[in-house]
Design a protein around this motif. Sequence first.
Motif, short mmCIF file in Angstrom:
data_model
loop_
_atom_site.label_atom_id
_atom_site.label_comp_id
_atom_site.label_asym_id
_atom_site.label_seq_id
_atom_site.Cartn_x
_atom_site.Cartn_y
_atom_site.Cartn_z
N GLN A 123 0.67 -1.15 0.04
CA GLN A 123 0.03 -0.06 0.16
C GLN A 123 0.77 1.31 0.01
O GLN A 123 0.77 2.35 -0.75
N SER A 124 1.89 1.32 0.74
CA SER A 124 2.84 2.45 0.88
C SER A 124 3.38 2.67 -0.64
O SER A 124 3.62 3.71 -0.95
N LYS A 125 3.95 1.77 -0.96
CA LYS A 125 4.54 1.69 -2.46
C LYS A 125 3.66 2.32 -3.50
O LYS A 125 3.78 3.15 -4.39
N GLU A 126 2.22 1.81 -3.25
CA GLU A 126 1.28 2.26 -4.22
C GLU A 126 1.07 3.91 -4.22
O GLU A 126 1.00 4.69 -5.01
N ARG A 127 1.00 4.27 -2.88
CA ARG A 127 0.68 5.73 -2.54
C ARG A 127 2.08 6.51 -3.25
O ARG A 127 1.77 7.51 -3.62
N GLU A 128 2.98 5.96 -2.96
CA GLU A 128 4.58 6.57 -3.28
C GLU A 128 4.27 6.70 -4.94
O GLU A 128 4.46 8.08 -5.52
N ASN A 129 3.84 5.87 -5.50
CA ASN A 129 3.65 5.76 -7.09
C ASN A 129 2.64 7.02 -7.44
O ASN A 129 2.83 7.70 -8.37
N THR A 130 1.56 7.08 -6.63
CA THR A 130 0.47 7.91 -7.05
C THR A 130 0.93 9.35 -6.66
O THR A 130 0.65 10.21 -7.69
N PHE A 131 1.80 9.61 -5.83
CA PHE A 131 2.28 10.88 -5.52
C PHE A 131 3.26 11.36 -6.59
O PHE A 131 3.51 12.44 -6.82
N ARG A 132 4.08 10.56 -7.11
CA ARG A 132 5.21 10.74 -7.97
C ARG A 132 4.40 11.15 -9.65
O ARG A 132 5.27 11.86 -10.03
N LYS A 133 3.39 10.71 -9.70
CA LYS A 133 2.77 10.97 -11.06
C LYS A 133 2.12 12.38 -11.16
O LYS A 133 2.15 13.32 -10.59
#
Length: 133
Positions: A123-133
Amino acid sequence: MANYEAGQILDGKVTGIQPYGAFVALDEQVQGLVHISEVTHGFVKDINQHLTVGDEVKVKILNIDEQKGKYSLSIRATQEAPKEQPRKQQSKPQNSQVKSADENTTPAGFNTLKDKLDEWIDQSKERENTFRK
């Protein structure tokens, strides 16, 4: 009064015991306190298991409060510190607990957290990827 100074190592006699320490006579006029933490290396739960009134002990003078006439003494400071072995033995149960976690032999409550950890990391990795886009 005798002329004592901090750092001296002397022979004394236990004259009294309290839960917080032991009183040790250095001579006819001077006595000091060996705090329970200064009786021996390691934890002392009951000072009576280590000392009794009348025991002859070797003490080191840690501090002298001349105004109050109080002497802080240590028996522990006259003894050689124990080898590293005892601490390693104490840490073995902790190591075996860590090892058992790797072998999935921990209680169910901990397994639940272990299982959830992977999910939380994803979940944390998914959130990081969402914020980077």
